[in-house]
Scaffold this motif. Structure first.
Motif, PDB file in Angstrom:
ATOM      1  N   PHE A 170       0.793 -43.236  13.113  1.00 54.11           N
ATOM      2  CA  PHE A 170       2.085 -43.240  12.900  1.00 54.11           C
ATOM      3  C   PHE A 170       2.031 -41.624  12.368  1.00 54.11           C
ATOM      4  CE2 PHE A 170       5.708 -42.675   9.975  1.00 54.11           C
ATOM      5  CZ  PHE A 170       6.461 -43.436  10.680  1.00 54.11           C
ATOM      6  N   VAL A 171       1.513 -41.380  11.306  1.00 54.97           N
ATOM      7  CA  VAL A 171       0.546 -39.570  11.144  1.00 54.97           C
ATOM      8  C   VAL A 171       1.511 -39.056  12.411  1.00 54.97           C
ATOM      9  CG1 VAL A 171      -2.121 -39.684  11.755  1.00 54.97           C
ATOM     10  CG2 VAL A 171      -0.070 -38.428  10.090  1.00 54.97           C
ATOM     11  N   ALA A 172       0.582 -39.449  13.966  1.00 53.03           N
ATOM     12  CA  ALA A 172       1.435 -38.124  15.267  1.00 53.03           C
ATOM     13  C   ALA A 172       3.103 -37.924  15.152  1.00 53.03           C
ATOM     14  CB  ALA A 172       0.686 -38.467  16.453  1.00 53.03           C
ATOM     15  N   LEU A 173       3.553 -39.392  14.381  1.00 54.60           N
ATOM     16  CA  LEU A 173       5.454 -38.856  15.083  1.00 54.60           C
ATOM     17  C   LEU A 173       5.585 -39.224  13.477  1.00 54.60           C
ATOM     18  CD1 LEU A 173       5.502 -42.712  16.421  1.00 54.60           C
ATOM     19  CD2 LEU A 173       5.028 -40.183  17.676  1.00 54.60           C
ATOM     20  N   LEU A 174       5.227 -39.059  12.643  1.00 53.40           N
ATOM     21  CA  LEU A 174       5.481 -38.315  11.742  1.00 53.40           C
ATOM     22  C   LEU A 174       6.102 -37.026  11.277  1.00 53.40           C
ATOM     23  CD1 LEU A 174       6.500 -39.199   8.512  1.00 53.40           C
ATOM     24  CD2 LEU A 174       3.827 -39.215   7.998  1.00 53.40           C
ATOM     25  N   PRO A 175       5.297 -36.352  12.100  1.00 54.54           N
ATOM     26  CA  PRO A 175       6.304 -34.638  11.481  1.00 54.54           C
ATOM     27  C   PRO A 175       7.587 -34.527  12.323  1.00 54.54           C
ATOM     28  CG  PRO A 175       4.003 -34.554  12.270  1.00 54.54           C
ATOM     29  CD  PRO A 175       4.497 -35.644  12.023  1.00 54.54           C
ATOM     30  N   GLN A 176       7.792 -35.189  13.376  1.00 54.03           N
ATOM     31  CA  GLN A 176       9.225 -35.457  14.327  1.00 54.03           C
ATOM     32  C   GLN A 176      10.389 -35.948  13.453  1.00 54.03           C
ATOM     33  OE1 GLN A 176       8.248 -37.280  18.711  1.00 54.03           O
ATOM     34  NE2 GLN A 176      10.481 -36.986  18.831  1.00 54.03           N
ATOM     35  N   PHE A 177       9.652 -37.079  12.664  1.00 61.81           N
ATOM     36  CA  PHE A 177      10.717 -38.128  12.422  1.00 61.81           C
ATOM     37  C   PHE A 177      11.002 -36.957  10.888  1.00 61.81           C
ATOM     38  CE2 PHE A 177      11.167 -40.579   8.481  1.00 61.81           C
ATOM     39  CZ  PHE A 177      12.041 -41.175   8.654  1.00 61.81           C
ATOM     40  N   LEU A 178      10.129 -36.880  10.079  1.00 64.65           N
ATOM     41  CA  LEU A 178      10.812 -36.199   9.366  1.00 64.65           C
ATOM     42  C   LEU A 178      11.465 -34.117   9.478  1.00 64.65           C
ATOM     43  CD1 LEU A 178       7.396 -35.590   7.438  1.00 64.65           C
ATOM     44  CD2 LEU A 178       9.584 -36.909   7.127  1.00 64.65           C
ATOM     45  N   ASN A 179      11.275 -33.731  10.781  1.00 62.24           N
ATOM     46  CA  ASN A 179      12.547 -32.355  11.162  1.00 62.24           C
ATOM     47  C   ASN A 179      13.369 -33.671  12.307  1.00 62.24           C
ATOM     48  OD1 ASN A 179      12.313 -29.956  12.771  1.00 62.24           O
ATOM     49  ND2 ASN A 179      12.910 -30.764  14.503  1.00 62.24           N
ATOM     50  N   ASP A 180      13.443 -34.968  12.152  1.00 60.57           N
ATOM     51  CA  ASP A 180      14.556 -35.167  13.623  1.00 60.57           C
ATOM     52  C   ASP A 180      15.868 -35.753  12.338  1.00 60.57           C
ATOM     53  OD1 ASP A 180      13.729 -34.394  15.335  1.00 60.57           O
ATOM     54  OD2 ASP A 180      13.143 -36.409  16.889  1.00 60.57           O
ATOM     55  N   VAL A 181      15.034 -36.467  11.457  1.00 59.24           N
ATOM     56  CA  VAL A 181      16.105 -37.047  10.207  1.00 59.24           C
ATOM     57  C   VAL A 181      16.142 -36.234   9.314  1.00 59.24           C
ATOM     58  CG1 VAL A 181      16.435 -39.081   9.011  1.00 59.24           C
ATOM     59  CG2 VAL A 181      15.207 -39.303  11.002  1.00 59.24           C
ATOM     60  N   TYR A 182      15.334 -35.159   8.568  1.00 56.59           N
ATOM     61  CA  TYR A 182      15.755 -34.202   7.544  1.00 56.59           C
ATOM     62  C   TYR A 182      15.779 -33.515   8.334  1.00 56.59           C
ATOM     63  CZ  TYR A 182      15.078 -39.151   5.041  1.00 56.59           C
ATOM     64  OH  TYR A 182      14.889 -40.276   4.383  1.00 56.59           O
ATOM     65  N   LYS A 183      15.217 -32.539   9.145  1.00 54.28           N
ATOM     66  CA  LYS A 183      15.727 -31.304   9.855  1.00 54.28           C
ATOM     67  C   LYS A 183      14.751 -30.290   7.968  1.00 54.28           C
ATOM     68  CE  LYS A 183      18.376 -32.285  12.194  1.00 54.28           C
ATOM     69  NZ  LYS A 183      18.309 -32.174  13.776  1.00 54.28           N
ATOM     70  N   MET A 184      13.713 -30.638   7.937  1.00 56.73           N
ATOM     71  CA  MET A 184      12.574 -30.089   6.826  1.00 56.73           C
ATOM     72  C   MET A 184      11.508 -29.036   8.047  1.00 56.73           C
ATOM     73  SD  MET A 184      10.225 -33.362   4.819  1.00 56.73           S
ATOM     74  CE  MET A 184      11.627 -34.347   3.948  1.00 56.73           C
ATOM     75  N   GLU A 185      11.692 -28.109   6.650  1.00 56.92           N
ATOM     76  CA  GLU A 185      10.455 -26.964   7.546  1.00 56.92           C
ATOM     77  C   GLU A 185       9.264 -27.044   7.499  1.00 56.92           C
ATOM     78  OE1 GLU A 185      11.456 -23.972   7.857  1.00 56.92           O
ATOM     79  OE2 GLU A 185      13.951 -24.377   7.643  1.00 56.92           O
ATOM     80  N   ASP A 186       8.625 -26.104   8.717  1.00 52.25           N
ATOM     81  CA  ASP A 186       7.470 -27.237   8.955  1.00 52.25           C
ATOM     82  C   ASP A 186       6.315 -26.854   6.980  1.00 52.25           C
ATOM     83  OD1 ASP A 186       7.954 -26.993  10.995  1.00 52.25           O
ATOM     84  OD2 ASP A 186       6.896 -24.507  11.501  1.00 52.25           O
ATOM     85  N   ALA A 187       6.170 -26.249   6.775  1.00 56.46           N
ATOM     86  CA  ALA A 187       5.423 -25.996   5.362  1.00 56.46           C
ATOM     87  C   ALA A 187       5.792 -26.969   4.669  1.00 56.46           C
ATOM     88  CB  ALA A 187       5.853 -25.393   4.450  1.00 56.46           C
ATOM     89  N   GLN A 188       7.331 -27.719   4.348  1.00 60.58           N
ATOM     90  CA  GLN A 188       7.124 -29.582   3.585  1.00 60.58           C
ATOM     91  C   GLN A 188       6.936 -30.484   4.342  1.00 60.58           C
ATOM     92  OE1 GLN A 188      11.374 -29.480   2.765  1.00 60.58           O
ATOM     93  NE2 GLN A 188      10.695 -31.259   1.386  1.00 60.58           N
ATOM     94  N   ILE A 189       6.940 -30.279   6.492  1.00 61.92           N
ATOM     95  CA  ILE A 189       6.410 -31.297   6.883  1.00 61.92           C
ATOM     96  C   ILE A 189       4.597 -31.565   6.806  1.00 61.92           C
ATOM     97  CG2 ILE A 189       6.106 -32.122   9.371  1.00 61.92           C
ATOM     98  CD1 ILE A 189       9.041 -30.764   9.913  1.00 61.92           C
ATOM     99  N   GLY A 190       3.909 -30.264   6.108  1.00 61.87           N
ATOM    100  CA  GLY A 190       2.701 -30.595   6.622  1.00 61.87           C
ATOM    101  C   GLY A 190       2.599 -30.989   4.948  1.00 61.87           C
ATOM    102  N   SER A 191       3.073 -30.810   3.789  1.00 61.51           N
ATOM    103  CA  SER A 191       2.549 -32.066   2.566  1.00 61.51           C
ATOM    104  C   SER A 191       3.035 -32.992   2.325  1.00 61.51           C
ATOM    105  CB  SER A 191       4.027 -30.908   1.348  1.00 61.51           C
ATOM    106  OG  SER A 191       3.569 -29.335   1.844  1.00 61.51           O
ATOM    107  N   ILE A 192       4.241 -33.402   3.299  1.00 57.70           N
ATOM    108  CA  ILE A 192       4.580 -34.745   2.798  1.00 57.70           C
ATOM    109  C   ILE A 192       3.887 -35.757   3.486  1.00 57.70           C
ATOM    110  CG2 ILE A 192       6.244 -36.881   3.889  1.00 57.70           C
ATOM    111  CD1 ILE A 192       8.327 -34.332   2.457  1.00 57.70           C
ATOM    112  N   SER A 193       3.340 -35.435   5.021  1.00 57.94           N
ATOM    113  CA  SER A 193       2.423 -35.810   6.275  1.00 57.94           C
ATOM    114  C   SER A 193       1.135 -36.119   5.702  1.00 57.94           C
ATOM    115  CB  SER A 193       2.194 -35.291   7.382  1.00 57.94           C
ATOM    116  OG  SER A 193       3.869 -35.308   8.270  1.00 57.94           O
TER     117      SER A 193
END
Length: 347
Positions: A170-193
């Motif tokens: 699921f980690v392969a889909l997680l960045p896309q989910f965080l971007n679509d739903v929470y509009k996060m920046e790349d650095a924040q997506i990387g930290s949470i992922s």
């Protein structure tokens, strides 16, 4: 690269991985765990756990196999997280994907050379040599598969792993989910992922210490509760919780499923598979990888129809089905535990 192309690329990569699992197990049985590890370091990765598990089985034949297999599983999860963190660190400084990939290739070469110089295959003891028939023959693969087809517990274990394997991808889909739903920046997506794979190691270590002390029924209940927690995490995620709740929710998802995948199947397959353990350790992962491949290809359509809530509820359903399969397996194993492999040459 648009969402449909991402799904296609993920599906193709997952198919290649499943193919390596399918063919790699028999190869590991044929040439041995240590030689397989050397070959994998040079040419591929799909059979790496199969080779490592067979090597661990040989090295810890006199005891400690359960703990050693658990440590191996933990090492894979930690390595996945550290690899991502190292990649982000290097990319920020190299400013080039090509240089990053060349660096990774160099790390692989160095690792191969160090392993080749530092490790030697363990020589079989005289007792092990006596157990082998003249000529070193083993049960044919076709006969081993025939026995496996008549083993309900193996089917339940395969079904359980099939249902929860997509969770670990699921980690392969997680960045896309965080971007679509929470509009996060790349650095924040990387930290949470990075939290997602790191939630598994503590759960695996704790379970490897606690589960051997439990009865069969207690194991079944404990694993069922843990996987229920994981499925519940997906349900919470489907409701788009506050961003502050993301880390504990992802921790519950990964940590709740980790023992079911990493503590029960490896040890049981090594004991039941015996001289054909490599074959079944490889086959064990194939159905789950094919399911993940199918999901990757379908996610764009699911998102178009019902959005991320539909995708996440599907993952919750899979974890729940896997939990039921593993619970039945544990109850059957409690009543009729495996004491020796049906593929032992003198069986």
């Amino acid at each position: 690269v648009d969402i449909a192309q991402v799904g296609k690329l993920n599906a193709q990569g997952q198919f290649a991985y499943a193919l390596g699992k399918l063919l790699g197990g028999a190869a590991v049985d044929a040439i041995g765990g240590m030689r397989s590890l050397f070959a994998i370091l040079l040419f591929g990765t799909a059979a790496v756990w199969t080779a490592a598990a067979v090597s661990i089985k040989t090295s810890f034949a006199s005891g400690g196999q359960v703990q050693a297999l658990s440590v191996g599983q933990v090492a894979m999860r930690v390595g996945a997280s550290l690899g991502s963190l190292l990649g982000g660190f290097l990319l920020s400084r190299l400013k080039s994907w090509r240089q990053l990939l060349l660096t990774y290739a160099g790390v692989g070469v160095v690792t191969s050379l160090v392993a080749l110089r530092s490790c030697e295959p363990r020589r079989p003891t005289s007792a092990e040599k006596e157990k082998k028939e003249p000529g070193g023959s083993v049960i044919p693969i076709s006969s081993a598969l025939s026995v496996a087809a008549r083993t309900p517990k193996l089917w339940l274990l395969f079904a359980s792993t099939t249902m929860i394997t997509p969770t670990f991808d699921f980690v392969a889909l997680l960045p896309q989910f965080l971007n679509d739903v929470y509009k996060m920046e790349d650095a924040q997506i990387g930290s949470i992922s990075s939290v997602f794979p790191l939630a598994a190691p503590p759960a695996i270590l704790l379970a490897s210490m606690a589960l051997p002390k439990m009865t069969g029924n207690a194991k079944a209940v404990s694993l069922l509760v843990a996987q229920t927690l994981s499925a519940g995490g997906y349900v919470v995620l489907a409701s788009s919780p506050a961003s502050a709740a993301l880390v504990p929710t992802l921790t519950a998802i990964a940590g709740g499923s980790a023992p079911a995948l990493s503590c029960i199947p490896p040890d049981w397959i090594m004991r039941w598979g015996g001289p054909r353990a490599g074959l079944f350790a490889g086959l064990h992962d194939v159905p789950g990888n094919l399911l993940a491949m199918w999901l990757y290809a379908k996610v764009p359509r699911l998102l178009a129809k019902g959005g991320w809530p539909q995708v996440l509820r599907l993952y919750a359903l899979q974890v729940s089905l896997g939990a039921l399969c593993l619970a039945v397996f544990q109850w059957l194993e409690a009543s009729d535990p495996v004491t020796r492999s049906p593929f032992e040459l003198d069986a």
